[in-house]
Design a protein around this motif. Structure first.
Motif, mmCIF file in Angstrom:
data_model
loop_
_atom_site.group_PDB
_atom_site.id
_atom_site.type_symbol
_atom_site.label_atom_id
_atom_site.label_comp_id
_atom_site.label_asym_id
_atom_site.label_seq_id
_atom_site.Cartn_x
_atom_site.Cartn_y
_atom_site.Cartn_z
ATOM 1 N N MET A 145 22.651 30.732 15.353
ATOM 2 C CA MET A 145 21.646 31.797 15.433
ATOM 3 C C MET A 145 21.151 31.852 16.880
ATOM 4 N N ARG A 146 21.974 32.400 17.728
ATOM 5 C CA ARG A 146 21.770 32.333 19.171
ATOM 6 C C ARG A 146 20.447 32.952 19.615
ATOM 7 N N GLU A 147 19.977 33.964 18.876
ATOM 8 C CA GLU A 147 18.775 34.686 19.289
ATOM 9 C C GLU A 147 17.495 33.893 19.062
ATOM 10 N N THR A 148 17.587 32.746 18.403
ATOM 11 C CA THR A 148 16.375 31.998 18.064
ATOM 12 C C THR A 148 15.986 30.980 19.132
ATOM 13 N N VAL A 149 16.800 30.831 20.181
ATOM 14 C CA VAL A 149 16.483 29.897 21.261
ATOM 15 C C VAL A 149 16.763 30.568 22.600
ATOM 16 N N SER A 150 16.266 29.963 23.655
ATOM 17 C CA SER A 150 16.533 30.491 24.992
ATOM 18 C C SER A 150 17.989 30.229 25.374
#
Length: 366
Positions: free
Chosen positions: A106-111
């Motif tokens: 879930m790449r969008e959940t971290v910087s």
């Protein structure tokens, strides 16, 4: 096998409580209950090898190998997904706990910076680890799908949940909770407000209930996190429109768990979990719990909590309304939840972790 002292990753020991920090302290306590001596490495000020003002990453890369060489411990256990030294210290076995792969799935959940750090350091840690503890079969499956080189070295060790039994309000806490003047039957979400937790689905459900002429009071207990801005903005708008939403922010553990005890319904429609401790905590405390069917939640909660798709606002609204209108059904789900949660103890987690230690030591001839 006598395992001797264990070099234990304490990098989150002195930090504000997170899921990994809670795991660290609960596992340490249970291991010590089995007579294991822990040598704590990398806390800011606690333990035998504090890092002082140095950051956690800098300590793990630059100073931890030196400190391990000077230690009598034959095994180092890294607890935070990937934070093993980059090279082997001769004579030391390595174990790492992987909680989830969400920065990759879930790449969008971290910087972006953290995602790259996670990927590169995890990849290296898996090359040097003798054993890899995964907190769920779901996490193990995701790990092996992306890093098949770890095949044969993983072990599933579920978290415990019985730590909630010891958390009780003192007089100050009781006064604080009374001052909140909580409604009689409220819906609770407890946890961080980041994108992954899908709090927006709970807000969608509230809007659908209002459109049907039904009311529900929502209490939010949890800190801001990466990507929480849109949820906080929306909560403010909905409050201005008359929705009964009470954002309480971060709360101490005794207050956090007391809110769980008092809630009519606990909701946790996460988009993905490596384990999913908050709903299991609510179940242990006897509160009817609704989850999504994503990530490890089906594995952890089983059939003891009604589950909806993480995009099904109508379904969530329907289940919330059904439980709010039926105390008998809430009690039924609460009892199922208690029985399910009894299976998850920190004693059992420590026993399984010791199996991983013994296996790792045998691998290096310890």
């Amino acid at each position: 096998m006598s395992i001797g002292p264990i070099a234990f990753d304490a990098s989150l020991w002195d930090e504000p409580t997170t899921g990994i920090g809670l795991y660290t302290r609960c596992l340490a306590s249970s291991l010590e209950g089995f007579g294991v001596t822990l040598e704590r490495f990398g806390a800011r000020v606690s333990g035998e090898h504090p890092r002082g003002q140095m950051g956690r990453t800098g300590y793990a890369l630059a100073h931890l190998p030196r400190d391990l060489r000077a230690s009598q411990a034959r095994l180092f256990h890294a607890l935070g997904n990937f934070n093993l030294p980059l090279t082997r210290v001769p004579g030391k076995a390595y174990v790492v706990t992987v909680h989830d792969l969400l920065p990759l799935t879930m790449r969008e959940t971290v910087s972006t910076a953290f995602r790259w750090q996670f990927r590169l350091w995890l990849s290296r840690s898996l090359r040097v680890a003798d054993r890899v503890i995964c907190v769920s079969a779901h996490t193990e499956d995701e790990l092996l799908a992306r890093f098949p080189e770890a095949t044969g070295r993983t072990l599933v060790v579920h978290n415990g949940v019985d730590h909630v039994d010891a958390e009780r309000l003192d007089l100050t806490g009781e006064a604080f909770v009374r001052a909140l003047a909580l409604p009689k039957d409220f819906v609770l979400y407890a946890g961080s407000l980041d994108v992954r937790k899908n709090v927006s689905l709970v807000l969608d459900a509230l809007e659908r209930l209002r459109a049907q002429g039904k009311k529900a009071s929502l209490v939010l207990a949890g800190q801001s996190w990466f990507g929480s801005g849109p949820v906080e903005t929306r909560v403010g708008r909905m409050r201005a429109e008359g929705f009964d939403i009470r954002p309480l922010g971060y709360q101490s553990a005794p207050v956090f768990y007391e809110l769980m005890r008092r809630a009519a319904v606990f909701v946790f429609p996460s988009l993905g979990e490596g384990f999913g401790l908050p709903p299991l905590e609510a179940m242990r405390l006897g509160t009817a719990t609704i989850v999504s069917n994503a990530g490890a939640l089906p594995e952890v909660c089983g059939d003891a909590a009604p589950a909806v798709r993480p995009d099904d606002a109508e379904g969530l609204a329907e289940v919330i309304d059904q439980l709010l209108r039926s105390p008998e059904e809430r009690r039924s789900w609460a009892e199922k939840g208690r029985r399910r949660a009894e299976q998850f103890t920190w004693k059992r987690a420590a026993e399984r972790t010791l199996e991983a230690y013994e296996s790792a030591l045998a691998q290096v001839g310890g």
